[in-house]
Design an enzyme around this catalytic site. Sequence first.
Site, PDB file in Angstrom:
ATOM      1  CG  ASP A  52       9.784  -8.441  -4.679  1.00  0.00           C
ATOM      2  OD1 ASP A  52      10.917  -9.008  -5.001  1.00  0.00           O
ATOM      3  OD2 ASP A  52       9.359  -8.391  -3.589  1.00  0.00           O
ATOM      4  CE  LYS A 127       9.849  -0.173  -4.803  1.00  0.00           C
ATOM      5  NZ  LYS A 127       8.463  -0.324  -5.425  1.00  0.00           N
ATOM      6  CG  ASP A 129      10.644  -2.723  -0.317  1.00  0.00           C
ATOM      7  OD1 ASP A 129      10.135  -2.212   0.226  1.00  0.00           O
ATOM      8  OD2 ASP A 129       9.754  -3.309  -1.499  1.00  0.00           O
ATOM      9  N   GLY A 165       8.442   5.618   4.569  1.00  0.00           N
ATOM     10  CA  GLY A 165       8.289   6.690   5.774  1.00  0.00           C
ATOM     11  C   GLY A 165       8.488   6.146   7.050  1.00  0.00           C
ATOM     12  CG  ASP A 186       3.493  -0.753  -1.021  1.00  0.00           C
ATOM     13  OD1 ASP A 186       4.218  -0.028  -0.420  1.00  0.00           O
ATOM     14  OD2 ASP A 186       3.453  -2.150  -1.240  1.00  0.00           O
TER      15      ASP A 186
HETATM   16  C1  GLA Z   1       6.747  -3.165  -1.262  1.00  0.00           C
HETATM   17  C2  GLA Z   1       6.998  -1.641  -1.862  1.00  0.00           C
HETATM   18  C3  GLA Z   1       6.479  -1.865  -3.055  1.00  0.00           C
HETATM   19  C4  GLA Z   1       6.793  -3.084  -3.991  1.00  0.00           C
HETATM   20  C5  GLA Z   1       6.792  -4.471  -2.985  1.00  0.00           C
HETATM   21  C6  GLA Z   1       7.321  -5.731  -3.933  1.00  0.00           C
HETATM   22  O1  GLA Z   1       5.518  -3.381  -0.485  1.00  0.00           O
HETATM   23  O2  GLA Z   1       6.758  -0.716  -1.000  1.00  0.00           O
HETATM   24  O3  GLA Z   1       6.548  -0.907  -3.614  1.00  0.00           O
HETATM   25  O4  GLA Z   1       7.872  -2.806  -4.282  1.00  0.00           O
HETATM   26  O5  GLA Z   1       7.307  -4.501  -1.680  1.00  0.00           O
HETATM   27  O6  GLA Z   1       7.353  -6.813  -3.021  1.00  0.00           O
END
Ligand code: GLA
Length: 386
Positions: A52, A127, A129, A165, A186
């Site tokens: 991010d 990736k 989100d 999940g 996380d």
């Molecule tokens: C979420 C994801 C993390 C990361 C952050 C970035 O929390 O689960 O792995 O990518 O966003 O803001």
Amino acid sequence: MPKNLGKTPPMGWNSWNTFSWNIDENLIKGAADALVESGLKDAGYEYVVIDDCWSLKERDENGRLVPDPKKFPNGMKAVADYIHSKGLKFGMYSCSGTHTCANYPGSFEHEFVDAETFASWGVDFLKYDYCYKPKGIPGELLYRRMSMALRNCGREILFSACNWGNDGVHDWIRNTGAQMFRSTGDIQDTWASIKNLALSQLNMRQSQSGVYCWNDLDMLVVGMSGKSENSWIAEGGFGCTETEYKTHFSLWAMMNSPLMIGCDIRNMSENTKKILTNSDVIAINQDPEGRGPIEIDHWCNESCKGLVKPLENGDYAILLVNFADGEHPSELSLNFWDMGLPYASGFGFEIYDCWEHKQLGVFRERFCAHIMPHDCVMLRAKLVKV
Ligand code: GLA
């Protein structure tokens, strides 16, 4: 298009755990250099992923995402070209909602133009989100959208779903076309977090993780030692012990998780490198059949876990972990009977220790180990006539 993506758990490095918002072109190029120079690339790590916070807060007049010129003054194609020149692959990040988790533009209603943009920059991995998800639209549909866009953008782009999940993702993600999916919240650089994430996925529909779609336990914290721009991830800044990092890596490998490094690989200790490049452990993670482990009965207290999985060449991978706290070892005894070997079969196991890198001998009925708290024993067992 994505014919060969995700045959084994993806391996690479991601910027988030250590650097979070503090990223730029030099850091990413430095990470690519470090992957090559440290031997991590030779060990199998191939993706360099920017997480991010890489874009401006607004799209351009054509609705396209714009890299932040302060962080990436030469644009993303230049970063991709550099990474590719090192024989590595380039990963980026976006979000299925209107905004990313750090409040940059998300790809909702821009899925196809974003896939096209990523392809034009030479991106190999995305990736994706789950923040700012619009109400009333199922997450499954949002992942279907981006997957469709990526699978038809003219470039092979591995799709890494990240919905922590939620919403029963284990049951539907494979059908969206994603090659990996985050199954947990996380990670933090603590033993409690490692333990919590691993145990949450143990026996958790392991059959749904496998070739072409892997259950992702989150990026590794191995070697972070409490160092992160992100105080939530650093959680006090104490980090974990070398033993805990070793067990963390063993668990992720055994559970077929993608292995995405999260530490500052430009400044790794020898021990961190030793853990991350352990070829015996990586071979178990990258076994071509990709069968998930099952928890096997053993004689020990409840805090110990024994995981076993069959490997392509007939061997078995065995991981014995002591999750208990304290100062005293636990004795863990694994009976081969419970793995499927009858006492009178005439066979036993020749056992190799994947951390000590040595043969331990031939065992007929059981294997016993004394394991200190938070430590583990990882073995490769070959069936032999006795
Ligand atoms: C979420 C994801 C993390 C990361 C952050 C970035 O929390 O689960 O792995 O990518 O966003 O803001």
